[in-house]
Design a protein around this motif. Structure first.
Motif, PDB file in Angstrom:
ATOM      1  N   ASP A 259      -3.037 -15.115 -10.591  1.00 17.22           N
ATOM      2  CA  ASP A 259      -3.100 -13.803 -11.261  1.00 17.22           C
ATOM      3  C   ASP A 259      -3.780 -12.793 -10.342  1.00 17.22           C
ATOM      4  O   ASP A 259      -3.377 -11.638 -10.252  1.00 17.22           O
ATOM      5  CB  ASP A 259      -3.939 -13.862 -12.550  1.00 17.22           C
ATOM      6  N   HIS A 260      -4.844 -13.274  -9.694  1.00 12.45           N
ATOM      7  CA  HIS A 260      -5.640 -12.405  -8.845  1.00 12.45           C
ATOM      8  C   HIS A 260      -4.795 -11.876  -7.693  1.00 12.45           C
ATOM      9  O   HIS A 260      -4.814 -10.679  -7.397  1.00 12.45           O
ATOM     10  CB  HIS A 260      -6.814 -13.206  -8.310  1.00 12.45           C
ATOM     11  N   LEU A 261      -4.049 -12.785  -7.064  1.00 19.12           N
ATOM     12  CA  LEU A 261      -3.209 -12.371  -5.941  1.00 19.12           C
ATOM     13  C   LEU A 261      -2.158 -11.377  -6.401  1.00 19.12           C
ATOM     14  O   LEU A 261      -1.881 -10.383  -5.741  1.00 19.12           O
ATOM     15  CB  LEU A 261      -2.518 -13.588  -5.321  1.00 19.12           C
ATOM     16  N   ARG A 262      -1.576 -11.677  -7.578  1.00 22.38           N
ATOM     17  CA  ARG A 262      -0.547 -10.805  -8.122  1.00 22.38           C
ATOM     18  C   ARG A 262      -1.128  -9.404  -8.354  1.00 22.38           C
ATOM     19  O   ARG A 262      -0.571  -8.397  -7.970  1.00 22.38           O
ATOM     20  CB  ARG A 262      -0.043 -11.398  -9.440  1.00 22.38           C
ATOM     21  N   GLU A 263      -2.318  -9.389  -8.993  1.00 17.78           N
ATOM     22  CA  GLU A 263      -2.989  -8.125  -9.294  1.00 17.78           C
ATOM     23  C   GLU A 263      -3.291  -7.361  -8.012  1.00 17.78           C
ATOM     24  O   GLU A 263      -3.073  -6.160  -7.918  1.00 17.78           O
ATOM     25  CB  GLU A 263      -4.291  -8.439 -10.057  1.00 17.78           C
ATOM     26  N   GLN A 264      -3.780  -8.117  -6.986  1.00 17.11           N
ATOM     27  CA  GLN A 264      -4.136  -7.487  -5.725  1.00 17.11           C
ATOM     28  C   GLN A 264      -2.895  -6.856  -5.084  1.00 17.11           C
ATOM     29  O   GLN A 264      -2.938  -5.712  -4.630  1.00 17.11           O
ATOM     30  CB  GLN A 264      -4.677  -8.561  -4.791  1.00 17.11           C
ATOM     31  N   LYS A 265      -1.793  -7.620  -5.113  1.00 17.68           N
ATOM     32  CA  LYS A 265      -0.551  -7.114  -4.523  1.00 17.68           C
ATOM     33  C   LYS A 265      -0.085  -5.863  -5.262  1.00 17.68           C
ATOM     34  O   LYS A 265       0.350  -4.891  -4.665  1.00 17.68           O
ATOM     35  CB  LYS A 265       0.531  -8.179  -4.609  1.00 17.68           C
ATOM     36  N   LEU A 266      -0.202  -5.932  -6.601  1.00 24.02           N
ATOM     37  CA  LEU A 266       0.223  -4.809  -7.434  1.00 24.02           C
ATOM     38  C   LEU A 266      -0.586  -3.565  -7.082  1.00 24.02           C
ATOM     39  O   LEU A 266      -0.048  -2.478  -6.905  1.00 24.02           O
ATOM     40  CB  LEU A 266       0.014  -5.183  -8.903  1.00 24.02           C
ATOM     41  N   LYS A 271      -1.093   1.613  -4.563  1.00 25.80           N
ATOM     42  CA  LYS A 271      -1.795   2.513  -3.655  1.00 25.80           C
ATOM     43  C   LYS A 271      -0.831   3.076  -2.624  1.00 25.80           C
ATOM     44  O   LYS A 271      -0.841   4.270  -2.333  1.00 25.80           O
ATOM     45  CB  LYS A 271      -2.932   1.756  -2.949  1.00 25.80           C
ATOM     46  N   SER A 272       0.010   2.182  -2.076  1.00 24.54           N
ATOM     47  CA  SER A 272       0.905   2.681  -1.028  1.00 24.54           C
ATOM     48  C   SER A 272       1.958   3.604  -1.629  1.00 24.54           C
ATOM     49  O   SER A 272       2.395   4.560  -0.987  1.00 24.54           O
ATOM     50  CB  SER A 272       1.521   1.531  -0.225  1.00 24.54           C
ATOM     51  N   LEU A 273       2.335   3.323  -2.878  1.00 24.68           N
ATOM     52  CA  LEU A 273       3.281   4.204  -3.557  1.00 24.68           C
ATOM     53  C   LEU A 273       2.655   5.590  -3.760  1.00 24.68           C
ATOM     54  O   LEU A 273       3.273   6.618  -3.489  1.00 24.68           O
ATOM     55  CB  LEU A 273       3.640   3.602  -4.915  1.00 24.68           C
ATOM     56  N   GLU A 274       1.398   5.571  -4.196  1.00 26.85           N
ATOM     57  CA  GLU A 274       0.682   6.832  -4.392  1.00 26.85           C
ATOM     58  C   GLU A 274       0.601   7.619  -3.087  1.00 26.85           C
ATOM     59  O   GLU A 274       0.844   8.817  -3.041  1.00 26.85           O
ATOM     60  CB  GLU A 274      -0.754   6.530  -4.846  1.00 26.85           C
ATOM     61  N   ARG A 275       0.273   6.851  -2.026  1.00 28.01           N
ATOM     62  CA  ARG A 275       0.125   7.484  -0.715  1.00 28.01           C
ATOM     63  C   ARG A 275       1.446   8.122  -0.299  1.00 28.01           C
ATOM     64  O   ARG A 275       1.493   9.279   0.076  1.00 28.01           O
ATOM     65  CB  ARG A 275      -0.313   6.439   0.307  1.00 28.01           C
ATOM     66  N   SER A 276       2.546   7.351  -0.415  1.00 26.53           N
ATOM     67  CA  SER A 276       3.812   7.901   0.069  1.00 26.53           C
ATOM     68  C   SER A 276       4.282   9.039  -0.827  1.00 26.53           C
ATOM     69  O   SER A 276       4.892   9.990  -0.359  1.00 26.53           O
ATOM     70  CB  SER A 276       4.881   6.815   0.206  1.00 26.53           C
ATOM     71  N   ASN A 277       3.949   8.953  -2.133  1.00 22.52           N
ATOM     72  CA  ASN A 277       4.279  10.056  -3.033  1.00 22.52           C
ATOM     73  C   ASN A 277       3.573  11.331  -2.617  1.00 22.52           C
ATOM     74  O   ASN A 277       4.161  12.407  -2.574  1.00 22.52           O
ATOM     75  CB  ASN A 277       3.843   9.721  -4.460  1.00 22.52           C
ATOM     76  N   ARG A 278       2.265  11.127  -2.309  1.00 25.49           N
ATOM     77  CA  ARG A 278       1.467  12.286  -1.938  1.00 25.49           C
ATOM     78  C   ARG A 278       1.994  12.882  -0.632  1.00 25.49           C
ATOM     79  O   ARG A 278       2.153  14.089  -0.501  1.00 25.49           O
ATOM     80  CB  ARG A 278       0.008  11.865  -1.780  1.00 25.49           C
TER      81      ARG A 278
END
Ligand code: ADP
Length: 500
Positions: A259-266, A271-278
């Motif tokens: 779960d932790h790995l999944r959450e971390q990946k998510l 974050k990268s989606l936010e970055r590229s959106n910005r």
């Protein structure tokens, strides 16, 4: 004397009753076998356990036959050993009663000797079926628990703090990477595997909780005995003893690595989606803003050319000139739309009380030309006040009504109707027209920037209007959708916050 004897008799009778009742209650009977005369005696409870009528004669062969097939050899052997070697027995065996009910019993017996020869066997016989059933149920629930722990990557533990005795379930050993009982359970053994960066705070947290008899729940990393990195959630509860037994901590530990790995990946991809959106928004803004400047240069020189040198142009050159002017006007419009869209993302939205009747007056004034040209009829009852950003409301209604007029059917007077209804704290709107309609396949596509269903020659536009509407509605916490039938008309539906 006579009275005393009577009293004593009464006392003995009472004692006898008490004894019989007790035997009955614990389903415990006794028996005796006279080996010399081959005579078997059963007490009433033994008869009862076998479900045999007390008047019935019993003998050893009959008695042995009551044992379940799988146990007959065992009891015969026990009898032989007692007779030949003087060895007593105490066994848990299964019988089948006269009515065919299988039953667990405890059979105890020993031989009595006279002149070195066994003359008598005697013993006890108890129905322990309820005990066995409980034992079985306990075993079953333990194995179910084990299976559940296995499936959920769980383990449980108990810690008698005072005596520092630990109990770990098989699941707990497994979570730590051990085989069951591979190490002696202890706090130290568990701490040893905790990741060095977590160890001191984990130890501190647990020790403090224990001193205060508090519950705790912590998440930390371990390196298992097999060298694997895991993330665990460990929950401990103080259990105050109500009996003579000592109080203890009861805990559950769960492997949440996956779960932790999944959450971390998510989180990372968010974050990268936010970055590229910005970055994309910044890019759109900068690009459209900076493009305006050279475009302005082009249009002003075009105007100068047209004013000063038009008489020098032949027809072909004039046509080229017109095309250049058209293209640059179109580019200007595109850049403006793009700027509008990126400003919607960056500028703060106001939360004003907006009277939509006023908004509609502005919209109608802005669209005056096309309304007059097409003879469009725009109808609505008194509109409500909503909470929102006034300039965005103007843009939203203007784009929708503008489209409704633009995408009209040839030879049909465009009719636009605005309906609304209050739904809790929201107001639902429906802007409908009687225009050309849209194929259901395109319902999603039309809200995407630069997506158009027609050529510029058919209907002019940049394909940005509905993308702007979508952004405005979404920035007000709602969604926009379309319902339409080709050749009949379209309706755009969305919600806005009710005014105060
Ligand atoms: P534009 O109007 O500049 O083409 P929009 O984003 O406003 O861009 O609309 C996208 C496309 O959706 C339009 O090109 C048109 O094909 C379709 N569309 C929008 N509104 C309507 C409408 N009221 N009736 C029919 N088609 C519409």
């Amino acid at each position: 004397m006579k009275e005393y004897l009577q009293d004593t008799n009464l006392g003995l009778e009472n004692l006898n009753d008490l004894y019989n009742d007790t035997m009955q209650a614990v389903r415990l009977g006794y028996w005796q076998l006279d080996i010399v005369n081959n005579k078997l005696f059963w007490s009433p409870v033994v008869y009862e356990i076998h479900e045999v009528d007390p008047s019935e004669e019993v003998d050893v062969e009959k008695a042995i036959k009551f044992y379940h097939r799988d146990f007959q050899d065992l009891i015969s052997e026990a009898l032989n050993k007692a007779i030949n070697d003087g060895e007593p027995w105490d066994l848990e065996l299964k019988i089948v009663t006269k009515t065919g009910v299988p039953l667990w019993v405890r059979a105890i017996g020993k031989a009595e000797f006279e002149n070195g020869k066994a003359v008598r066997l005697r013993g006890l016989f108890q129905d322990i079926d309820w005990l066995k059933t409980r034992e079985q149920e306990l075993l079953e629930s333990q194995s179910a628990l084990k299976e559940a722990e296995d499936m959920a990557q769980l383990g449980n533990w108990k810690w008698y703090v005072e005596s520092d005795k630990h109990f770990w379930s098989e699941g707990r050993f497994k979570v730590l990477g051990y085989d069951a009982d591979e190490v002696a359970p202890s706090f130290e053994a568990a701490m040893e595997l905790v990741h060095v960066e977590d160890r001191s705070w984990v130890e501190e947290k647990v020790r403090t909780a224990i001193v205060n008899k508090e519950s705790y729940e912590i998440t930390y990393r371990i390196i298992t005995s097999k060298g694997e990195l895991k993330v665990l959630v460990d929950k401990g509860d103080f259990v105050e003893s109500l009996t003579y037994k000592a109080s203890y901590y009861f805990g559950i530990v769960r492997d949440i690595t996956k779960d932790h790995l999944r959450e971390q990946k998510l989180q990372e991809s968010l974050k990268s989606l936010e970055r590229s959106n910005r970055e994309l928004k910044d890019f759109a803004y900068v690009a459209s803003h900076d493009l305006q400047e050279p475009l302005r240069g082009i249009t002003s020189y075009l105007q100068l050319l047209e004013m000063g040198y038009a008489n020098l142009f032949d027809d072909e050159a004039k046509m080229y000139m017109d095309s250049i002017i058209n293209a640059s006007t179109r580019m200007k419009k595109l850049i403006n739309d793009l700027l509008t869209i990126s400003r919607l993302d960056t500028a703060n939205r106001q939360a004003e009380q907006v009277d939509l009747n006023e908004v509609l007056s502005i919209v109608k004034a802005n669209l005056e030309m096309s309304i007059n040209e097409s003879g469009a009829e725009i109808s609505y009852a008194e509109l409500p006040v909503v909470t929102g950003d006034e300039s965005r409301m103007v843009r939203l209604f203007q784009n929708l009504i503008g489209n409704a007029i633009k995408f009209r059917r040839a030879g049909v007077v465009p009719k636009v109707e605005i309906e609304w209804e209050q739904v809790g704290q929201k107001v639902g709107f429906k802007v409908s027209d009687n225009g050309i309609g849209i194929k259901p396949d395109y319902f999603d596509r039309i809200f995407t920037i630069f997506q158009r269903l027609h050529t510029r020659e058919e209907y002019e536009g940049t394909g940005v209007g509905l993308a702007i509407c979508k952004k405005i509605v979404e920035s007000h916490g709602s969604r926009i959708k379309v319902e339409s039938e080709v050749g009949k008309g379209s309706s755009f539906l969305f919600e806005l916050d009710k005014g105060k």
